[in-house]
Motif scaffolding. Structure first.
Motif, PDB file in Angstrom:
ATOM      1  N   LEU A 374       0.822  -1.204   0.000  1.00  0.00           N
ATOM      2  CA  LEU A 374       0.000   0.000   0.000  1.00  0.00           C
ATOM      3  C   LEU A 374       0.862   1.262   0.000  1.00  0.00           C
ATOM      4  O   LEU A 374       0.612   2.207  -0.770  1.00  0.00           O
ATOM      5  N   PHE A 375       1.883   1.289   0.853  1.00  0.00           N
ATOM      6  CA  PHE A 375       2.718   2.486   0.944  1.00  0.00           C
ATOM      7  C   PHE A 375       3.600   2.642  -0.290  1.00  0.00           C
ATOM      8  O   PHE A 375       3.928   3.769  -0.682  1.00  0.00           O
ATOM      9  N   THR A 376       3.984   1.530  -0.893  1.00  0.00           N
ATOM     10  CA  THR A 376       4.757   1.617  -2.132  1.00  0.00           C
ATOM     11  C   THR A 376       3.895   2.151  -3.270  1.00  0.00           C
ATOM     12  O   THR A 376       4.330   3.010  -4.051  1.00  0.00           O
ATOM     13  N   LEU A 377       2.673   1.638  -3.380  1.00  0.00           N
ATOM     14  CA  LEU A 377       1.769   2.121  -4.427  1.00  0.00           C
ATOM     15  C   LEU A 377       1.493   3.614  -4.275  1.00  0.00           C
ATOM     16  O   LEU A 377       1.574   4.381  -5.242  1.00  0.00           O
ATOM     17  N   ALA A 378       1.166   4.025  -3.050  1.00  0.00           N
ATOM     18  CA  ALA A 378       0.874   5.448  -2.831  1.00  0.00           C
ATOM     19  C   ALA A 378       2.102   6.308  -3.085  1.00  0.00           C
ATOM     20  O   ALA A 378       2.011   7.400  -3.656  1.00  0.00           O
ATOM     21  N   GLY A 379       3.277   5.806  -2.677  1.00  0.00           N
ATOM     22  CA  GLY A 379       4.508   6.571  -2.819  1.00  0.00           C
ATOM     23  C   GLY A 379       5.078   6.592  -4.218  1.00  0.00           C
ATOM     24  O   GLY A 379       6.084   7.285  -4.461  1.00  0.00           O
ATOM     25  N   MET A 380       4.471   5.842  -5.148  1.00  0.00           N
ATOM     26  CA  MET A 380       4.952   5.856  -6.524  1.00  0.00           C
ATOM     27  C   MET A 380       3.876   6.305  -7.513  1.00  0.00           C
ATOM     28  O   MET A 380       4.189   6.971  -8.506  1.00  0.00           O
ATOM     29  N   LEU A 381       2.623   5.963  -7.257  1.00  0.00           N
ATOM     30  CA  LEU A 381       1.559   6.364  -8.172  1.00  0.00           C
ATOM     31  C   LEU A 381       1.224   7.844  -8.036  1.00  0.00           C
ATOM     32  O   LEU A 381       0.994   8.537  -9.040  1.00  0.00           O
ATOM     33  N   LEU A 382       1.190   8.350  -6.797  1.00  0.00           N
ATOM     34  CA  LEU A 382       0.899   9.772  -6.612  1.00  0.00           C
ATOM     35  C   LEU A 382       1.974  10.669  -7.228  1.00  0.00           C
ATOM     36  O   LEU A 382       1.645  11.633  -7.937  1.00  0.00           O
ATOM     37  N   PRO A 383       3.264  10.396  -7.001  1.00  0.00           N
ATOM     38  CA  PRO A 383       4.289  11.202  -7.683  1.00  0.00           C
ATOM     39  C   PRO A 383       4.174  11.131  -9.198  1.00  0.00           C
ATOM     40  O   PRO A 383       4.404  12.132  -9.893  1.00  0.00           O
ATOM     41  N   ALA A 384       3.821   9.945  -9.721  1.00  0.00           N
ATOM     42  CA  ALA A 384       3.661   9.817 -11.172  1.00  0.00           C
ATOM     43  C   ALA A 384       2.529  10.704 -11.667  1.00  0.00           C
ATOM     44  O   ALA A 384       2.642  11.364 -12.713  1.00  0.00           O
ATOM     45  N   ALA A 385       1.434  10.734 -10.914  1.00  0.00           N
ATOM     46  CA  ALA A 385       0.297  11.570 -11.324  1.00  0.00           C
ATOM     47  C   ALA A 385       0.682  13.049 -11.329  1.00  0.00           C
ATOM     48  O   ALA A 385       0.301  13.797 -12.240  1.00  0.00           O
ATOM     49  N   PHE A 386       1.445  13.488 -10.341  1.00  0.00           N
ATOM     50  CA  PHE A 386       1.847  14.898 -10.284  1.00  0.00           C
ATOM     51  C   PHE A 386       2.876  15.228 -11.371  1.00  0.00           C
ATOM     52  O   PHE A 386       2.910  16.355 -11.866  1.00  0.00           O
TER      53      PHE A 386
END
Length: 513
Positions: A374-386
């Motif tokens: 969960l923390f890996t997904l949030a920490g990589m998908l959110l930066p990608a979106a920005f």
């Protein structure tokens, strides 16, 4: 492979000493046996590590800012506004001016190529000591390697003005030696936490100590420029080097490799840590299961995911000033706090994510595997979106800075995900594994700027959009890979001989009628 246990098995049960099909945190220590963290030896260790890594990153980034004051000539840049796709020049030209130095402070006629080699020299040494440093720290203990790594780098930093006077070759060699010394620090940190961090507190302790790197960059970027302007560029290296030497004194006085040998730890805290870790909290022998490691899918998931995450990090670290200058014509050097703001966000989010991850595991809301994913997904998908949002921000200064800051800030969430997963799958070999993953993770720091230069050779917005889209796509790919292959379970090759014997006995009892 048979390795003798370095210490007898502690009394009580262990959170770590479980069969390979279970995860840390499934067997919990009784609540009344858990001593408070406030003023504890393990929290003091995390705080000392935090300040140590703050110094480490200050020593790493100080040259990139001081270089502006150290040179008196640079190669002229082609004007990027020739392209119809670049943003228009502002009404008032805000191009940066060289930092004026007193007459007695030398400056050097290094061209941009020489400057690039000097700034990259650090990584030549840094790549060499990650794996051997992690291996030796896992065997002997990490305190001596982390302490000497910071002390050696700090002492060499004091020689920077002298090396610069001798010439660029001497300064290149000095910076490479600094990287050589600093390469052992992160693996040594992980090796120490393998003996100090109870499984239910790993996320917060490791995230807190490692977040010092972001905090150090946040302080060093604006302070280095201020020191250059007020005291001259040599003072940067004297102050940074002196701070590192001072930190080393406190480190060697107050820190030990193992809670068993700590002079100021309470008996309750010592027993809690030892019983939580079991035999996994001991040193590994001279032999390590290299072949099973090479064939371990969870380990390769960590390696590739960290490389993907570091791609976007190094892209921003190395290319953000160029993008702001060549495309938006915005002088980041005029606002040191603004350029350091993403690191402040990364520090805050990284630290908070550690507490959140531990709370989810402690309350059994999710398993270790689910929390790491969960923390890996949030920490990589959110930066990608920005990053994708940056490509649509166009020539808006406010939106661009906001999205770039949010990208780096949300990336701190993965500090409690893939970046500490080594200690989940193989606690005793955590330092050695971090040396391996960090070595691979440094490769994007070399490749990403080259790819960025290829896409942006025409200085167009379209070229920079490709840079951000590629970084975002790589981030998403790494997140999906870890979602499929990542795990928080101790791997069979990481078990001690005693744990293997216990596992076989349990299996025999379950099979027998």
């Amino acid at each position: 492979m048979i390795e003798p246990s370095a210490m007898p098995r502690p009394k009580g049960f262990s959170v770590n000493s479980v069969s390979s099909d279970r995860e840390d945190g499934t067997a919990l220590i009784e609540p009344d046996a858990v001593p408070p963290q406030c003023c504890s030896a393990r929290l003091n260790l995390a705080l000392l590590m935090f300040f140590g890594f703050s110094v480490v990153y200050g020593l790493r980034v100080n040259l990139s800012v001081a270089m502006v004051a150290m040179v008196n000539t640079t190669d002229p840049k082609p004007a990027p506004n020739n392209s119809m796709h670049a943003c228009p020049l502002p009404a008032k030209d805000n191009t940066s001016e060289s930092i004026v130095q007193p007459d007695w402070i030398p400056q050097y006629p290094w061209d941009t190529e020489t400057q690039g080699w000097l700034l990259g020299a650090f990584f030549f040494g840094y790549l060499c000591t990650q794996i051997p440093g992690g291996y030796l720290a896992g065997h002997y203990g990490g305190s001596i390697f982390l302490g000497l790594g910071v002390l050696g780098t700090a002492a060499l930093t004091l020689l920077t003005p002298l090396a610069a006077q001798f010439g660029s070759y001497w300064l290149f060699a000095l910076r490479a030696l600094e990287g050589f010394g600093e390469g052992v620090t992160f693996p040594a940190m992980m090796a120490m936490w393998a003996r100090w961090a109870p499984p239910l507190e790993r996320s917060r302790l490791i995230s807190l100590s490692g977040s010092g790197s972001n905090f150090g960059a946040f302080l060093a970027l604006p302070l280095t420029g201020l020191i250059c302007q007020t005291l001259g560029w040599p003072a940067v290296f004297y102050l940074c080097g002196g701070t590192g030497c001072l930190w080393a004194i406190f480190w060697f006085i107050f820190v030990t490799d193992d809670p068993r040998t700590h002079r100021r730890i309470s008996e309750k805290e010592r027993d809690y840590i030892i019983n939580s870790l079991g035999t996994q909290g001991t040193a590994h022998g001279w032999s390590v299961p290299v072949l099973p490691m090479l064939l371990s899918i969870p380990l390769w998931a960590i390696i590739i995911t960290q490389m993907c995450s570091n791609w976007s990090y190094y892209t921003l670290l190395t290319s953000l000033p160029t993008y702001m200058d060549n495309i938006l014509h915005f002088d980041l050097k005029s606002n040191g706090f603004l350029s350091a703001l993403p690191y402040l966000g990364g520090w805050l989010i990284g630290t908070l994510s550690g507490f959140a991850a531990d709370r989810l595991i402690e309350r059994r809301v999710f398993s270790v595997t689910v929390v790491r994913k969960l923390f890996t997904l949030a920490g990589m998908l959110l930066p990608a979106a920005f990053l994708v949002a940056v490509s649509f921000a166009g020539c808006s200064h406010i939106l661009t800075v906001t999205f770039l800051t949010l990208s780096t800030t949300t990336g701190g969430i993965s500090a409690s995900g893939v970046f500490i997963n080594q200690i989940d799958i193989a606690p005793r070999y955590a330092g050695f594994l971090l040396g391996i993953t960090n070595t691979f993770g440094t490769i994007p720091g070399i490749v990403a700027p080259i790819v960025t230069g290829y896409f942006t050779r025409d200085h167009t917005l379209d070229g920079w959009r490709k840079v951000f889209w590629v970084a975002a796509a790589i981030n998403v790919s790494g997140a999906l890979l870890f979602l499929i292959f990542g795990t928080g379970k101790i791997q069979p090759w990481a078990l001690t001989e005693e744990e293997r014997t216990e596992t076989e006995k349990k299996r025999s009892r379950s099979i027998s009628p």
